[in-house]
Design a protein around this motif. Structure first.
Motif, mmCIF file in Angstrom:
data_model
loop_
_atom_site.group_PDB
_atom_site.id
_atom_site.type_symbol
_atom_site.label_atom_id
_atom_site.label_comp_id
_atom_site.label_asym_id
_atom_site.label_seq_id
_atom_site.Cartn_x
_atom_site.Cartn_y
_atom_site.Cartn_z
ATOM 1 N N GLY A 111 0.830 -1.187 0.000
ATOM 2 C CA GLY A 111 0.000 0.000 0.000
ATOM 3 C C GLY A 111 0.871 1.247 0.000
ATOM 4 O O GLY A 111 2.095 1.175 -0.120
ATOM 5 N N VAL A 112 0.231 2.383 0.143
ATOM 6 C CA VAL A 112 0.931 3.660 0.066
ATOM 7 C C VAL A 112 1.977 3.793 1.161
ATOM 8 O O VAL A 112 3.129 4.165 0.906
ATOM 9 C CB VAL A 112 -0.080 4.814 0.144
ATOM 10 N N LEU A 113 1.614 3.487 2.393
ATOM 11 C CA LEU A 113 2.554 3.632 3.503
ATOM 12 C C LEU A 113 3.721 2.665 3.357
ATOM 13 O O LEU A 113 4.874 3.022 3.638
ATOM 14 C CB LEU A 113 1.840 3.412 4.835
ATOM 15 N N ASN A 114 3.444 1.432 2.923
ATOM 16 C CA ASN A 114 4.512 0.448 2.745
ATOM 17 C C ASN A 114 5.502 0.877 1.672
ATOM 18 O O ASN A 114 6.720 0.805 1.857
ATOM 19 C CB ASN A 114 3.913 -0.911 2.361
ATOM 20 N N LEU A 115 4.971 1.316 0.524
ATOM 21 C CA LEU A 115 5.841 1.750 -0.558
ATOM 22 C C LEU A 115 6.641 2.991 -0.157
ATOM 23 O O LEU A 115 7.818 3.124 -0.496
ATOM 24 C CB LEU A 115 5.021 2.051 -1.812
ATOM 25 N N THR A 116 5.986 3.879 0.578
ATOM 26 C CA THR A 116 6.668 5.112 0.971
ATOM 27 C C THR A 116 7.802 4.839 1.943
ATOM 28 O O THR A 116 8.884 5.439 1.830
ATOM 29 C CB THR A 116 5.673 6.102 1.595
ATOM 30 N N ILE A 117 7.590 3.949 2.911
ATOM 31 C CA ILE A 117 8.658 3.704 3.884
ATOM 32 C C ILE A 117 9.842 2.987 3.230
ATOM 33 O O ILE A 117 11.002 3.201 3.627
ATOM 34 C CB ILE A 117 8.143 2.907 5.101
ATOM 35 N N LEU A 137 -7.421 10.750 -2.206
ATOM 36 C CA LEU A 137 -6.718 9.718 -2.975
ATOM 37 C C LEU A 137 -6.492 10.163 -4.408
ATOM 38 O O LEU A 137 -5.405 9.964 -4.974
ATOM 39 C CB LEU A 137 -7.509 8.411 -2.947
ATOM 40 N N LEU A 138 -7.506 10.772 -5.002
ATOM 41 C CA LEU A 138 -7.384 11.238 -6.385
ATOM 42 C C LEU A 138 -6.341 12.344 -6.499
ATOM 43 O O LEU A 138 -5.515 12.349 -7.424
ATOM 44 C CB LEU A 138 -8.745 11.729 -6.883
ATOM 45 N N MET A 139 -6.336 13.283 -5.553
ATOM 46 C CA MET A 139 -5.370 14.374 -5.574
ATOM 47 C C MET A 139 -3.940 13.853 -5.409
ATOM 48 O O MET A 139 -3.014 14.288 -6.120
ATOM 49 C CB MET A 139 -5.699 15.389 -4.476
ATOM 50 N N LEU A 140 -3.742 12.919 -4.486
ATOM 51 C CA LEU A 140 -2.414 12.352 -4.278
ATOM 52 C C LEU A 140 -1.959 11.560 -5.496
ATOM 53 O O LEU A 140 -0.775 11.602 -5.882
ATOM 54 C CB LEU A 140 -2.425 11.457 -3.037
ATOM 55 N N GLY A 141 -2.878 10.821 -6.108
ATOM 56 C CA GLY A 141 -2.535 10.061 -7.298
ATOM 57 C C GLY A 141 -2.062 10.959 -8.427
ATOM 58 O O GLY A 141 -1.040 10.692 -9.068
ATOM 59 N N LEU A 142 -2.779 12.046 -8.674
ATOM 60 C CA LEU A 142 -2.392 12.983 -9.729
ATOM 61 C C LEU A 142 -1.063 13.656 -9.410
ATOM 62 O O LEU A 142 -0.247 13.900 -10.302
ATOM 63 C CB LEU A 142 -3.495 14.034 -9.913
ATOM 64 N N TYR A 143 -0.849 13.932 -8.127
ATOM 65 C CA TYR A 143 0.420 14.559 -7.723
ATOM 66 C C TYR A 143 1.608 13.661 -8.058
ATOM 67 O O TYR A 143 2.592 14.104 -8.663
ATOM 68 C CB TYR A 143 0.400 14.867 -6.227
ATOM 69 N N GLY A 146 1.543 6.723 -7.629
ATOM 70 C CA GLY A 146 0.492 7.499 -8.276
ATOM 71 C C GLY A 146 -0.646 6.634 -8.765
ATOM 72 O O GLY A 146 -1.824 6.913 -8.507
ATOM 73 N N TRP A 147 -0.299 5.543 -9.477
ATOM 74 C CA TRP A 147 -1.336 4.635 -9.974
ATOM 75 C C TRP A 147 -2.046 3.918 -8.838
ATOM 76 O O TRP A 147 -3.238 3.616 -8.936
ATOM 77 C CB TRP A 147 -0.740 3.629 -10.949
ATOM 78 N N LEU A 148 -1.333 3.651 -7.749
ATOM 79 C CA LEU A 148 -1.957 3.028 -6.590
ATOM 80 C C LEU A 148 -3.015 3.953 -5.994
ATOM 81 O O LEU A 148 -4.136 3.521 -5.692
ATOM 82 C CB LEU A 148 -0.900 2.688 -5.536
ATOM 83 N N PHE A 149 -2.667 5.231 -5.835
ATOM 84 C CA PHE A 149 -3.628 6.207 -5.321
ATOM 85 C C PHE A 149 -4.846 6.314 -6.235
ATOM 86 O O PHE A 149 -5.994 6.351 -5.773
ATOM 87 C CB PHE A 149 -2.964 7.578 -5.174
ATOM 88 N N VAL A 150 -4.606 6.408 -7.548
ATOM 89 C CA VAL A 150 -5.712 6.523 -8.505
ATOM 90 C C VAL A 150 -6.597 5.274 -8.449
ATOM 91 O O VAL A 150 -7.828 5.369 -8.464
ATOM 92 C CB VAL A 150 -5.172 6.735 -9.929
ATOM 93 N N GLY A 151 -5.963 4.097 -8.363
ATOM 94 C CA GLY A 151 -6.732 2.861 -8.256
ATOM 95 C C GLY A 151 -7.593 2.823 -7.011
ATOM 96 O O GLY A 151 -8.769 2.430 -7.063
ATOM 97 N N LEU A 152 -7.014 3.254 -5.882
ATOM 98 C CA LEU A 152 -7.782 3.304 -4.634
ATOM 99 C C LEU A 152 -8.924 4.310 -4.734
ATOM 100 O O LEU A 152 -10.013 4.090 -4.182
ATOM 101 C CB LEU A 152 -6.855 3.670 -3.470
ATOM 102 N N ALA A 153 -8.683 5.420 -5.441
ATOM 103 C CA ALA A 153 -9.736 6.424 -5.619
ATOM 104 C C ALA A 153 -10.891 5.855 -6.444
ATOM 105 O O ALA A 153 -12.064 6.103 -6.153
ATOM 106 C CB ALA A 153 -9.170 7.670 -6.293
ATOM 107 N N ILE A 154 -10.545 5.074 -7.487
ATOM 108 C CA ILE A 154 -11.584 4.454 -8.309
ATOM 109 C C ILE A 154 -12.410 3.467 -7.490
ATOM 110 O O ILE A 154 -13.643 3.449 -7.561
ATOM 111 C CB ILE A 154 -10.948 3.747 -9.523
#
Length: 207
Positions: free
Chosen positions: A23-29, A84-90, A189-197
């Motif tokens: 997930g986002v936190l795992n990938l980020t760390i 989620l959508l905003m973070l994905g686009l960022y 980015g794609w993970l965030f967009v996918g979660l937003a969808i």
């Protein structure tokens, strides 16, 4: 004493297992540990643990207070979708680059952990669901402040353990991951967009 220990173990196990899917936190760390080192990764993990503790405690309280109200769930789901959508686009628009020595002091890992964990409002429905399920099954008892505190502490430490598991894995695969670290922004980015969808589909199905 056995009741408190049971609350802690159950909270820890559910939280740890919930932290394992990528997930986002795992990938980020993983990204933080490779770019900024283990100390920064620990700061990030502690920030996430702090927010998870607060979210877990609030979720337990919401279980008995305002969770039944449909407006609260709609507001939470809508806020999650937007963020989620905003973070994905960022992250998709962000210019990716390979790690440099300057990256080690470029950003505050603790602040990044706080920020990403705060916007992870999906933790509310997750812990609302599991708290209700665990109490109905009799695996967790939340009668009294000590039992609640121990349960939430187990949740927080389970998150810390799960995140540090990814740090350990990233260190063992350091050479491979560093070579592809510049691709992490696109993945996130794609993970965030996918979660937003997914969140949007959930919202649409509940209307």
């Amino acid at each position: 004493m056995m009741l408190l220990a049971g609350n802690f173990v159950v909270g820890w196990v559910v939280s740890f297992l919930g932290s394992l899917p990528p997930g986002v936190l795992n990938l980020t760390i993983v990204r933080v540990s490779l770019r900024q080192g283990l100390r920064a990764a620990l700061e990030f993990a502690l920030a996430c643990t702090l927010i998870e503790f607060l979210y877990g405690y609030i979720a337990v309280w919401l279980t008995e207070q305002i969770a039944p109200f449909a407006f609260f769930k709609l507001l939470t789901d809508g806020f999650t979708l937007l963020l989620l959508l905003m973070l994905g686009l960022y992250y998709l628009r962000k210019q990716s680059s390979r790690p440099t020595p300057a990256d080690r002091t470029a950003t505050s890992a603790f602040g990044l952990g706080l920020g990403l964990s705060v916007v992870n409002v999906a933790a509310f429905p997750f812990w609302l669901f599991y708290t209700v399920l665990l109490t109905r099954k009799g695996w967790v008892s939340l009668a009294g402040s000590p039992s609640v505190l121990v349960y939430v502490l187990g949740i927080a430490l389970g998150t810390l353990t799960g995140l540090w598991f990814f740090v350990g894995a990233s260190q063992r695969l350091n050479a491979i991951l560093v070579a592809h670290l510049h691709r992490f922004d696109r993945v996130m980015g794609w993970l965030f967009v996918g979660l937003a969808i997914v969140q949007g589909l959930v919202l649409a199905s509940n209307r």
